[in-house]
Design a protein around this motif. Structure first.
Motif, PDB file in Angstrom:
ATOM      1  N   GLY A 272       0.711  -1.234  -0.050  1.00 37.26           N
ATOM      2  CA  GLY A 272       0.177   0.000   0.000  1.00 37.26           C
ATOM      3  C   GLY A 272       0.839   1.315   0.086  1.00 37.26           C
ATOM      4  O   GLY A 272       0.522   2.080  -0.739  1.00 37.26           O
ATOM      5  N   ASN A 273       1.737   1.296   0.851  1.00 42.73           N
ATOM      6  CA  ASN A 273       2.704   2.422   1.088  1.00 42.73           C
ATOM      7  C   ASN A 273       3.360   2.705  -0.412  1.00 42.73           C
ATOM      8  O   ASN A 273       3.605   3.974  -0.754  1.00 42.73           O
ATOM      9  N   LEU A 274       3.952   1.678  -0.945  1.00 42.30           N
ATOM     10  CA  LEU A 274       4.739   1.660  -2.301  1.00 42.30           C
ATOM     11  C   LEU A 274       3.615   2.150  -3.217  1.00 42.30           C
ATOM     12  O   LEU A 274       4.047   3.046  -3.963  1.00 42.30           O
ATOM     13  N   LEU A 275       2.605   1.657  -3.268  1.00 41.35           N
ATOM     14  CA  LEU A 275       1.617   2.110  -4.225  1.00 41.35           C
ATOM     15  C   LEU A 275       1.305   3.766  -4.281  1.00 41.35           C
ATOM     16  O   LEU A 275       1.303   4.441  -5.156  1.00 41.35           O
ATOM     17  N   MET A 276       1.139   4.215  -3.010  1.00 42.78           N
ATOM     18  CA  MET A 276       0.614   5.408  -2.886  1.00 42.78           C
ATOM     19  C   MET A 276       2.160   6.520  -3.339  1.00 42.78           C
ATOM     20  O   MET A 276       1.803   7.527  -3.575  1.00 42.78           O
ATOM     21  N   ALA A 277       3.145   6.054  -3.008  1.00 43.74           N
ATOM     22  CA  ALA A 277       4.493   6.563  -3.404  1.00 43.74           C
ATOM     23  C   ALA A 277       4.350   6.567  -5.010  1.00 43.74           C
ATOM     24  O   ALA A 277       4.750   7.729  -5.781  1.00 43.74           O
ATOM     25  N   ALA A 278       4.278   5.402  -5.544  1.00 44.51           N
ATOM     26  CA  ALA A 278       4.597   5.274  -7.077  1.00 44.51           C
ATOM     27  C   ALA A 278       3.729   6.109  -8.055  1.00 44.51           C
ATOM     28  O   ALA A 278       3.990   6.330  -9.019  1.00 44.51           O
ATOM     29  N   VAL A 279       2.404   6.271  -7.402  1.00 45.08           N
ATOM     30  CA  VAL A 279       1.345   6.741  -8.472  1.00 45.08           C
ATOM     31  C   VAL A 279       1.816   8.239  -8.798  1.00 45.08           C
ATOM     32  O   VAL A 279       1.417   8.870  -9.845  1.00 45.08           O
ATOM     33  N   LEU A 280       2.758   8.919  -7.815  1.00 45.87           N
ATOM     34  CA  LEU A 280       3.238  10.213  -8.262  1.00 45.87           C
ATOM     35  C   LEU A 280       4.547  10.377  -8.620  1.00 45.87           C
ATOM     36  O   LEU A 280       5.281  11.373  -8.848  1.00 45.87           O
ATOM     37  N   ALA A 281       5.367   9.065  -8.554  1.00 46.89           N
ATOM     38  CA  ALA A 281       6.597   8.926  -9.038  1.00 46.89           C
ATOM     39  C   ALA A 281       6.643   9.097 -10.575  1.00 46.89           C
ATOM     40  O   ALA A 281       5.732   9.128 -11.208  1.00 46.89           O
ATOM     41  N   LYS A 282       7.872   9.790 -10.991  1.00 46.69           N
ATOM     42  CA  LYS A 282       7.898   9.787 -12.520  1.00 46.69           C
ATOM     43  C   LYS A 282       8.569   8.371 -13.204  1.00 46.69           C
ATOM     44  O   LYS A 282       9.355   7.626 -12.571  1.00 46.69           O
ATOM     45  N   GLY A 283       7.743   8.215 -14.004  1.00 46.90           N
ATOM     46  CA  GLY A 283       7.961   6.684 -14.895  1.00 46.90           C
ATOM     47  C   GLY A 283       7.224   5.391 -14.236  1.00 46.90           C
ATOM     48  O   GLY A 283       6.050   5.742 -13.585  1.00 46.90           O
ATOM     49  N   HIS A 284       7.625   4.392 -14.588  1.00 48.31           N
ATOM     50  CA  HIS A 284       6.943   3.238 -14.349  1.00 48.31           C
ATOM     51  C   HIS A 284       7.499   2.390 -13.381  1.00 48.31           C
ATOM     52  O   HIS A 284       8.956   2.424 -13.115  1.00 48.31           O
ATOM     53  N   THR A 285       6.404   2.036 -12.478  1.00 46.62           N
ATOM     54  CA  THR A 285       6.902   1.197 -11.030  1.00 46.62           C
ATOM     55  C   THR A 285       6.223  -0.132 -11.412  1.00 46.62           C
ATOM     56  O   THR A 285       5.090  -0.429 -11.765  1.00 46.62           O
ATOM     57  N   ILE A 286       6.944  -1.427 -11.116  1.00 50.45           N
ATOM     58  CA  ILE A 286       6.433  -2.671 -11.038  1.00 50.45           C
ATOM     59  C   ILE A 286       6.800  -3.376  -9.635  1.00 50.45           C
ATOM     60  O   ILE A 286       7.550  -3.056  -9.394  1.00 50.45           O
ATOM     61  N   ILE A 287       5.450  -3.598  -9.157  1.00 45.55           N
ATOM     62  CA  ILE A 287       5.537  -4.248  -7.846  1.00 45.55           C
ATOM     63  C   ILE A 287       5.321  -5.815  -8.150  1.00 45.55           C
ATOM     64  O   ILE A 287       4.158  -6.082  -8.542  1.00 45.55           O
ATOM     65  N   ASN A 288       6.386  -6.613  -7.655  1.00 43.04           N
ATOM     66  CA  ASN A 288       6.185  -7.927  -7.936  1.00 43.04           C
ATOM     67  C   ASN A 288       6.010  -8.588  -6.550  1.00 43.04           C
ATOM     68  O   ASN A 288       6.341  -8.134  -5.680  1.00 43.04           O
ATOM     69  N   ASN A 289       5.050  -9.829  -6.481  1.00 44.63           N
ATOM     70  CA  ASN A 289       4.625 -10.384  -5.187  1.00 44.63           C
ATOM     71  C   ASN A 289       3.984  -9.102  -4.491  1.00 44.63           C
ATOM     72  O   ASN A 289       3.969  -9.203  -3.329  1.00 44.63           O
ATOM     73  N   ALA A 290       3.202  -8.419  -4.998  1.00 47.16           N
ATOM     74  CA  ALA A 290       2.321  -7.508  -4.434  1.00 47.16           C
ATOM     75  C   ALA A 290       1.200  -8.304  -3.597  1.00 47.16           C
ATOM     76  O   ALA A 290       0.540  -9.390  -4.082  1.00 47.16           O
ATOM     77  N   SER A 291       0.822  -7.567  -2.567  1.00 45.97           N
ATOM     78  CA  SER A 291      -0.504  -8.149  -1.755  1.00 45.97           C
ATOM     79  C   SER A 291      -1.487  -8.102  -2.527  1.00 45.97           C
ATOM     80  O   SER A 291      -1.876  -7.249  -3.048  1.00 45.97           O
ATOM     81  N   MET A 292      -2.303  -9.284  -2.603  1.00 49.32           N
ATOM     82  CA  MET A 292      -3.664  -9.286  -3.292  1.00 49.32           C
ATOM     83  C   MET A 292      -4.793  -9.109  -2.235  1.00 49.32           C
ATOM     84  O   MET A 292      -5.982  -9.411  -2.582  1.00 49.32           O
TER      85      MET A 292
END
Ligand code: UD1
Length: 421
Positions: free
Chosen positions: A167-187
């Motif tokens: 969740g924390n990473l998602l909230m940071a990545a949505v405003l980051a520059k460029g592409h983020t991939i989260i592998n083994n993300a919580s479902m």
């Protein structure tokens, strides 16, 4: 400190409405920090952890208003990026402000949460995720201090499934520059609910409800409205309460699809469970409970947040069961308290071995954490005589008026305010 007084052995009967999910709200509320304006979270449960999170973002300059179960958060006045120890120590989920603050303001100072009743519960994966996105992180005087001019997209592969760090990473990545991939993300459904809000705010996320999430950062987000999903732990707790009292109840406003694993276990134990639309019904009126082994695992597996309640149920089932917690390996503080009610449970490594007994008898028992408290309430509902569950402030953190819901289903349970315990 309040306590519950329970006269046990009353079969639960009737219909109850499931509240919004605490764990979803605890992520949705800080997500509002990602934008300026009014975010509305409907179906928000009115419970203490939600109030603590609201207090925390109020401290940062937001204005929170509850209208019934609609929580309106106005973030236009946010002017502070520091989450102080006195609030974070009350609730570990406060760490959720780290990602949004760093992403939006380039600075965050968040107290380290510290340990909790059942172990160390580190936040290293949250911190490493922020570093991967280019933030500099220092730990000073018990605080995480993060700085970043502009977060940069990255590929992050979690060694283990983690709800909070995803969740924390998602909230940071949505405003980051460029592409983020989260592998083994919580479902977990609560993460999916967070993605629904972020998407409604204008975030670009694909892979929803899968273990690989891809995020394309955007320059800014806008306020939005989302409905909080039903609380699957509350729902499963109530179903288990019906099973332990040989009752028959229907829950509405719930998501049966989020309950597949606990429902399958209840069926194995002998209860008749059916679902239709947003209702789930259980009939355990004429059954003899059977022992059923459980091992907790991330969603869609059996939730660790139901482990304590399952042990309570198994304590009066015929036979021997083994309940293993693979997520929090020493989350068993409820076991000695359940044994005070007459259960026969021993612990070996990260498993509880439960030898079903014919009956439990009432006693004074002490809550030690949120889900442990729920298991003691279940024990009290099943026990002959009077059970007093002390220190129910733990339970109030995460259940919305549980005793009122149980009373409406016929349970003989009363809250005694300000008792000496
Ligand atoms: C969330 C839930 C909590 C639930 C738990 C597991 C919220 C507010 N709380 O907690 O009710 O019991 O998921 O389903 O949603 N870990 C690390 N390092 C980290 C983060 C986690 O080692 O930085 C470990 C934890 O110690 C644990 C496992 O990863 O063993 C899973 O933890 P995680 O899913 O992150 O739990 P929380 O988000 O804290």
């Amino acid at each position: 400190m309040d306590k519950f007084v329970i006269e046990g052995r009353v079969p639960l009967f009737g219909t109850s409405r499931v509240s919004g999910a605490k764990n979803a709200s605890l992520a949705l509320i800080p997500a509002s920090l990602l934008t300026s304006g009014k975010t509305i979270l409907s179906n928000t449960p009115r419970l203490n952890d939600v109030f603590t999170m609201s207090k925390l973002i109020t401290r940062l300059g937001a204005v929170c208003n509850f209208e019934g179960h609609d929580l309106e958060i106005d973030t236009s006045g946010v002017n502070n990026q520091e989450a102080p120890y006195e609030l974070v120590k009350k609730m570990r989920a406060s760490i959720y402000v780290l990602g949004p603050l760093l992403a939006r303001y380039g600075y965050a100072k968040v107290s380290l949460p510290g340990g909790c009743a059942w172990g160390p519960r580190p936040v290293d994966l949250h911190i490493r995720s922020m570093i991967k996105l280019g933030a500099s992180i220092e730990i000073e005087n018990g605080y995480i201090i993060g700085r970043a001019k502009k977060l940069q997209g990255a590929t992050i592969s979690f060694d283990r499934s983690t709800v909070g760090a995803t969740g924390n990473l998602l909230m940071a990545a949505v405003l980051a520059k460029g592409h983020t991939i989260i592998n083994n993300a919580s479902m977990e459904p609560e993460v999916t609910n967070l993605i629904q809000l972020l998407t409604a705010m204008g975030a670009k996320i694909s892979g929803i409800a899968s273990p690989i999430l891809e995020i394309e950062g955007v320059d800014e987000l806008h306020p939005a409205r989302v409905e909080t999903i039903p609380d699957r732990v509350e729902a499963a707790t109530l179903l288990t309460a019906a099973a332990i009292t040989n009752g028959k109840i229907t829950l509405n406003h719930c998501s049966p699809i989020h309950l597949l694993s606990p429902v399958a276990k209840l069926q194995e134990a002998g209860a008749l469970v059916s679902s239709y639309g947003s209702t789930v019904s259980i009939d355990a009126a004429n059954i003899e409970l059977k022992s059923v082994d459980v091992a907790t695992s991330p969603f869609p597996g059996f939730p660790t947040d139901m482990q304590a309640q399952w042990i309570a149920l198994m304590s009066i089932a015929a036979g021997v069961s083994t309940i293993t917690d693979t997520i929090y390996t020493d989350r068993f503080s409820h076991v000695p308290e359940l044994n005070r009610l007459g259960s026969s449970i021993s612990i070996k490594d990260n498993s509880a071995i439960v030898r079903g007994v014919p009956k439990l008898t009432g006693a004074k028992v002490m809550s030690t954490d949120l889900r442990a408290s729920a298991s003691l309430v279940l024990g009290g509902l099943a026990a002959y005589g009077t059970t007093e569950v002390l220190r129910v402030y733990h339970l109030d953190r995460g259940y919305e008026k549980l005793e009122e819901k149980l009373s409406l289903l016929g349970a003989n349970i009363t809250r005694v305010a300000g008792s000496e315990y």
